[in-house]
Design an enzyme around this catalytic site. Structure first.
Site, mmCIF file in Angstrom:
data_model
loop_
_atom_site.group_PDB
_atom_site.id
_atom_site.type_symbol
_atom_site.label_atom_id
_atom_site.label_comp_id
_atom_site.label_asym_id
_atom_site.label_seq_id
_atom_site.Cartn_x
_atom_site.Cartn_y
_atom_site.Cartn_z
ATOM 1 N N GLN A 35 0.829 -1.204 0.000
ATOM 2 C CA GLN A 35 0.000 0.000 0.000
ATOM 3 C C GLN A 35 0.865 1.257 0.000
ATOM 4 O O GLN A 35 0.564 2.238 0.677
ATOM 5 C CB GLN A 35 -0.940 -0.016 1.202
ATOM 6 C CG GLN A 35 -1.911 -1.161 1.159
ATOM 7 C CD GLN A 35 -2.830 -1.180 2.367
ATOM 8 O OE1 GLN A 35 -2.896 -0.260 3.154
ATOM 9 N NE2 GLN A 35 -3.587 -2.259 2.505
ATOM 10 N N CYS A 36 1.902 1.237 -0.784
ATOM 11 C CA CYS A 36 2.882 2.320 -0.850
ATOM 12 C C CYS A 36 2.807 2.963 -2.233
ATOM 13 O O CYS A 36 2.425 2.318 -3.207
ATOM 14 C CB CYS A 36 4.272 1.713 -0.614
ATOM 15 S SG CYS A 36 5.663 2.842 -0.790
#
Length: 160
Positions: A35-36
């Site tokens: 989730q970057c």
């Protein structure tokens, strides 16, 4: 002096893997997160793996949740995400810490072998370490360095 072969890590499937399994290969070790903003690098890492695997390259992905809680899932969720969204087939390992007192021994070694300009700590997700065929760390890449940008270094290491 330690080399990559002196370490082991738990695969994302739960099996302990001696990193000596990769002896004689050029290895790119990467701490990853799902989730970057850099998560799309999974695609580039998979492309490197696919392109150079036959020449002796291995990409090893180590999910890490130490940066902004950007890898909150468990191992099964991480594996599913990587396969479904990026077609990842390179080896993935169980979630680890890369900094601090609980850092995985592999990452303690990588950080001391190739510190960043800002110090030893891993700065963020998708920091990459290039390990030569002798198991020695030869280069560290900042998180924003894309897989495409290191292809030339990989080719040189593979040719050595």
């Amino acid at each position: 002096m330690p080399t990559l072969s002196d370490f082991s890590a738990r695969a994302i499937t739960g099996t302990e893997v001696p990193l000596s399994d990769y002896a004689g290969q050029v290895v790119l070790v990467v701490n990853t997160a799902s989730q970057c903003g850099l998560t799309p690098q999974y695609a580039g890492l998979e492309q490197l793996w696919t392109r150079y695997q036959a020449d002796g390259l291995t990409v090893l992905g180590f999910p890490c949740d130490q940066f902004g809680h950007q890898e909150p899932g468990d191992e099964a969720e991480i594996a599913d995400f990587c396969e479904l969204n990026f077609g990842v087939t390179f080896p993935l390992f169980a979630k680890i810490e890369v900094n601090g007192d609980e850092a995985h021994p592999l990452y303690r070694w990588l950080r001391t072998e190739q510190p960043a300009e800002s110090g030893e700590a891993v700065e963020w997700n998708f920091t990459k370490f290039l390990v030569d065929r002798d198991g020695r760390v030869v280069r560290r890449y900042a998180p924003g360095t894309t897989p495409d940008e290191i292809a030339g270094d990989l080719e040189a290491a593979l040719a050595a």
